[in-house]
Design a protein around this motif. Structure first.
Motif, PDB file in Angstrom:
ATOM      1  N   MET A  53       0.595   2.391 -17.167  1.00  0.00           N
ATOM      2  CA  MET A  53       1.234   1.313 -16.423  1.00  0.00           C
ATOM      3  C   MET A  53       0.678   1.180 -15.010  1.00  0.00           C
ATOM      4  O   MET A  53       0.845   0.136 -14.371  1.00  0.00           O
ATOM      5  N   SER A  54       0.010   2.204 -14.506  1.00  0.00           N
ATOM      6  CA  SER A  54      -0.403   2.194 -13.102  1.00  0.00           C
ATOM      7  C   SER A  54      -1.389   1.078 -12.795  1.00  0.00           C
ATOM      8  O   SER A  54      -1.370   0.504 -11.692  1.00  0.00           O
ATOM      9  N   LEU A  55      -2.258   0.730 -13.735  1.00  0.00           N
ATOM     10  CA  LEU A  55      -3.225  -0.334 -13.496  1.00  0.00           C
ATOM     11  C   LEU A  55      -2.533  -1.672 -13.284  1.00  0.00           C
ATOM     12  O   LEU A  55      -2.797  -2.373 -12.301  1.00  0.00           O
ATOM     13  N   ALA A  56      -1.625  -2.028 -14.197  1.00  0.00           N
ATOM     14  CA  ALA A  56      -0.942  -3.318 -14.090  1.00  0.00           C
ATOM     15  C   ALA A  56      -0.047  -3.374 -12.857  1.00  0.00           C
ATOM     16  O   ALA A  56       0.030  -4.404 -12.172  1.00  0.00           O
ATOM     17  N   VAL A  57       0.638  -2.270 -12.560  1.00  0.00           N
ATOM     18  CA  VAL A  57       1.519  -2.248 -11.386  1.00  0.00           C
ATOM     19  C   VAL A  57       0.697  -2.378 -10.107  1.00  0.00           C
ATOM     20  O   VAL A  57       1.030  -3.174  -9.214  1.00  0.00           O
ATOM     21  N   THR A  58      -0.381  -1.628 -10.016  1.00  0.00           N
ATOM     22  CA  THR A  58      -1.223  -1.686  -8.814  1.00  0.00           C
ATOM     23  C   THR A  58      -1.825  -3.070  -8.636  1.00  0.00           C
ATOM     24  O   THR A  58      -1.926  -3.586  -7.512  1.00  0.00           O
ATOM     25  N   ALA A  59      -2.220  -3.696  -9.739  1.00  0.00           N
ATOM     26  CA  ALA A  59      -2.831  -5.026  -9.663  1.00  0.00           C
ATOM     27  C   ALA A  59      -1.862  -6.078  -9.137  1.00  0.00           C
ATOM     28  O   ALA A  59      -2.298  -7.108  -8.604  1.00  0.00           O
ATOM     29  N   TRP A  92       0.825  -1.216   0.000  1.00  0.00           N
ATOM     30  CA  TRP A  92       0.000   0.000   0.000  1.00  0.00           C
ATOM     31  C   TRP A  92       0.854   1.258   0.000  1.00  0.00           C
ATOM     32  O   TRP A  92       0.440   2.293  -0.545  1.00  0.00           O
ATOM     33  N   ALA A  93       2.042   1.186   0.575  1.00  0.00           N
ATOM     34  CA  ALA A  93       2.961   2.321   0.462  1.00  0.00           C
ATOM     35  C   ALA A  93       3.352   2.544  -0.996  1.00  0.00           C
ATOM     36  O   ALA A  93       3.457   3.687  -1.465  1.00  0.00           O
ATOM     37  N   GLY A  94       3.544   1.446  -1.716  1.00  0.00           N
ATOM     38  CA  GLY A  94       3.828   1.566  -3.143  1.00  0.00           C
ATOM     39  C   GLY A  94       2.682   2.178  -3.906  1.00  0.00           C
ATOM     40  O   GLY A  94       2.873   3.001  -4.813  1.00  0.00           O
ATOM     41  N   VAL A  95       1.448   1.809  -3.557  1.00  0.00           N
ATOM     42  CA  VAL A  95       0.268   2.386  -4.199  1.00  0.00           C
ATOM     43  C   VAL A  95       0.211   3.899  -3.944  1.00  0.00           C
ATOM     44  O   VAL A  95      -0.064   4.687  -4.860  1.00  0.00           O
ATOM     45  N   VAL A  96       0.490   4.308  -2.716  1.00  0.00           N
ATOM     46  CA  VAL A  96       0.494   5.739  -2.387  1.00  0.00           C
ATOM     47  C   VAL A  96       1.549   6.473  -3.212  1.00  0.00           C
ATOM     48  O   VAL A  96       1.321   7.598  -3.684  1.00  0.00           O
ATOM     49  N   SER A  97       2.693   5.837  -3.411  1.00  0.00           N
ATOM     50  CA  SER A  97       3.751   6.476  -4.206  1.00  0.00           C
ATOM     51  C   SER A  97       3.302   6.689  -5.651  1.00  0.00           C
ATOM     52  O   SER A  97       3.674   7.676  -6.287  1.00  0.00           O
ATOM     53  N   LEU A 134       0.349  -5.309  -6.788  1.00  0.00           N
ATOM     54  CA  LEU A 134       0.654  -4.941  -5.407  1.00  0.00           C
ATOM     55  C   LEU A 134      -0.442  -5.338  -4.431  1.00  0.00           C
ATOM     56  O   LEU A 134      -0.167  -5.613  -3.263  1.00  0.00           O
ATOM     57  N   VAL A 135      -1.700  -5.364  -4.891  1.00  0.00           N
ATOM     58  CA  VAL A 135      -2.822  -5.607  -3.978  1.00  0.00           C
ATOM     59  C   VAL A 135      -3.669  -6.760  -4.495  1.00  0.00           C
ATOM     60  O   VAL A 135      -3.650  -7.074  -5.692  1.00  0.00           O
ATOM     61  N   PRO A 136      -4.440  -7.411  -3.621  1.00  0.00           N
ATOM     62  CA  PRO A 136      -5.360  -8.469  -4.069  1.00  0.00           C
ATOM     63  C   PRO A 136      -6.410  -7.919  -5.019  1.00  0.00           C
ATOM     64  O   PRO A 136      -6.754  -6.729  -4.972  1.00  0.00           O
ATOM     65  N   ALA A 137      -6.965  -8.780  -5.863  1.00  0.00           N
ATOM     66  CA  ALA A 137      -7.923  -8.335  -6.871  1.00  0.00           C
ATOM     67  C   ALA A 137      -9.163  -7.719  -6.261  1.00  0.00           C
ATOM     68  O   ALA A 137      -9.756  -6.801  -6.836  1.00  0.00           O
ATOM     69  N   ASP A 138      -9.581  -8.209  -5.078  1.00  0.00           N
ATOM     70  CA  ASP A 138     -10.789  -7.647  -4.474  1.00  0.00           C
ATOM     71  C   ASP A 138     -10.545  -6.325  -3.758  1.00  0.00           C
ATOM     72  O   ASP A 138     -11.450  -5.777  -3.132  1.00  0.00           O
ATOM     73  N   ARG A 139      -9.317  -5.806  -3.847  1.00  0.00           N
ATOM     74  CA  ARG A 139      -9.002  -4.474  -3.322  1.00  0.00           C
ATOM     75  C   ARG A 139      -8.500  -3.546  -4.424  1.00  0.00           C
ATOM     76  O   ARG A 139      -8.046  -2.438  -4.153  1.00  0.00           O
ATOM     77  N   LEU A 140      -8.601  -3.979  -5.677  1.00  0.00           N
ATOM     78  CA  LEU A 140      -8.053  -3.185  -6.777  1.00  0.00           C
ATOM     79  C   LEU A 140      -8.778  -1.853  -6.927  1.00  0.00           C
ATOM     80  O   LEU A 140      -8.152  -0.822  -7.185  1.00  0.00           O
ATOM     81  N   GLY A 141     -10.106  -1.854  -6.784  1.00  0.00           N
ATOM     82  CA  GLY A 141     -10.850  -0.605  -6.905  1.00  0.00           C
ATOM     83  C   GLY A 141     -10.401   0.419  -5.876  1.00  0.00           C
ATOM     84  O   GLY A 141     -10.194   1.591  -6.195  1.00  0.00           O
ATOM     85  N   ARG A 142     -10.229  -0.024  -4.619  1.00  0.00           N
ATOM     86  CA  ARG A 142      -9.771   0.885  -3.571  1.00  0.00           C
ATOM     87  C   ARG A 142      -8.367   1.409  -3.885  1.00  0.00           C
ATOM     88  O   ARG A 142      -8.074   2.591  -3.677  1.00  0.00           O
ATOM     89  N   ALA A 143      -7.516   0.517  -4.374  1.00  0.00           N
ATOM     90  CA  ALA A 143      -6.148   0.936  -4.688  1.00  0.00           C
ATOM     91  C   ALA A 143      -6.127   1.951  -5.830  1.00  0.00           C
ATOM     92  O   ALA A 143      -5.395   2.949  -5.779  1.00  0.00           O
TER      93      ALA A 143
END
Length: 406
Positions: free
Chosen positions: A141-147, A32-37, A149-158
């Motif tokens: 690239m942000s979609l693939a990178v975020t996916a 999640w720190a990576g997502v914030v970055s 980093l986090v579980p699929a059921d948290r992708l929308g939040r990320a």
């Protein structure tokens, strides 16, 4: 087509087209720190994109050009975005995505530095093209990178966190640029944007883990992804929804000026309300996308459609116009997270390619929406632009729902 929304996004498809196993995710806090970055990176890039809109007059005066010519500094970043996202995805098939994101942020820093010292308009325009490439590539690239980093059921939040950078930049960049430009000069403002980019770069280096590329490499994969009927319909729907928004939003000011008693201060307040509502719409979009994506697919574009129609019919009623803007902003604020999550569901084995297509679709929507809106305003009237934009947005929701059903 059956979609398992709880599965890992990057493991569906043939052995030739996708990795053999799910990516190894970092610990939750680090992820999640990576997502914030990524959100911080998006904020600095989009803020840099919007800065010239508040600095056109001093830039034009300094370089001895017209304000219309200076306005092409904004246009340049959008035009290059049509090809920039897919180009980055296709041209860098095997490089660790951590370093791709870092390099794109560094490219934005370089662009802002070059703009701040450019002695002529040509160099400044070329520097803005670099920024357009950085923005479109980073967002693609942000979609693939975020996916990863986090579980699929948290992708929308990320993705809400990532897209929060867009909302904040939209709200803050133009007024901050205007204020600081008067205080320290426009060149110093761009140096400040470069400094903010360096901060984002450092945060990415400290928090973003190694992220391997997903899917088959190269331009051929991009073409194959775009040729999938469900993806092609999704891209069409994005153009309709976002294009419908920009058909009306581009001409918000002339429409508002038709309301009796409107003033520049009232218009500024209306735009601020839109920005805040857009930010709120983005915040609530993530949890809804994770749990009730179908509701969001219908609800967000319909909110845009209903709001634009209400705005067109508001006449001399500023209260009705304000209500329309709140609903409109909330609806549009939810769109980026909604369409990115939707793409992840229907093309989980092609996240990088579909991310590039989403970015290209948005840039096409901006260009086409403004052009179609202009034709409607000139040939029929400003109300026609808003009504047409509303119809296009709702039609996009219908197409997106039909595509998912396939």
């Amino acid at each position: 087509m059956s979609i398992n929304t709880a599965s890992t996004p990057a493991v569906v498809g043939s052995s030739r087209d996708a990795p053999a196993s799910a990516p190894h995710r970092p610990p939750r806090r680090a992820a999640w720190a990576g997502v914030v970055s990524l959100g911080l990176g998006i904020f600095t890039l989009v803020a840099s994109e919007f800065l010239p809109a508040s600095l056109l007059s001093p830039i034009a005066a300094d370089l001895g050009i017209s304000e219309g010519t200076a306005g092409q500094l904004v246009t340049a970043t959008s035009v290059i975005g049509i090809i920039g996202g897919p180009l980055v995805v296709s041209a860098l098939p095997r490089i660790d995505r951590r370093w791709v994101m870092v390099a794109l942020t560094a490219l934005a820093v370089l662009s802002n530095v070059l703009v701040s010292i450019a002695p002529v308009f040509g160099l400044m325009l070329a520097s803005r093209l670099l920024l357009g490439l950085a923005i479109s590539g980073f967002w693609a690239m942000s979609l693939a990178v975020t996916a990863q980093l986090v579980p699929a059921d948290r992708l929308g939040r990320a993705m809400t966190i990532v897209n929060m950078g867009v909302s904040l930049a939209t709200i803050a960049a133009v007024p901050a640029g205007a204020f600081l430009g008067e205080l320290v000069g426009w060149r110093t403002v761009f140096l400040g944007a470069a400094a903010a980019g360096i901060v984002a770069l450092v945060v990415q280096l400290l928090t973003l883990p190694s992220v391997p590329p997903t899917g088959a490499p190269g331009f051929r994969t991009l073409v194959r992804t775009a040729a999938r009927p469900v993806v092609a319909l999704g891209v069409l729907a994005i153009v309709l929804i976002a294009g419908g928004h920009f058909i009306g939003f581009t001409y918000l000011r002339p429409a508002f000026e038709e309301i009796g008693g409107a003033s520049p201060a009232a218009l500024a307040m209306l735009l601020a309300v839109f920005g805040v509502a857009s930010f709120a719409g983005n915040l609530v979009a993530g949890p809804i996308a994770d749990r009730r994506l179908g509701v969001l697919v219908i609800g967000a574009p319909t909110a845009i459609g209903a709001a634009t129609v209400l705005y067109a019919l508001a006449g001399a009623n500023p209260v009705a116009a304000a209500i329309a803007v709140v609903v409109w902003g909330a609806g549009f604020g939810a769109i980026p997270t909604m369409v990115q999550t939707w793409m992840a569901r229907v093309a989980p084995d092609r996240l990088e390619s579909s991310g590039g297509l989403v970015v290209a679709a948005f840039q096409i929507a901006i260009t086409v929406g403004a052009a179609v809106g202009g034709l409607l305003v000139d040939s029929v009237g400003v109300q026609a632009a808003f009504l047409g934009g509303g119809v296009a947005a709702v039609l996009g929701a219908v197409v997106l729902t039909a595509a998912k059903a396939r």
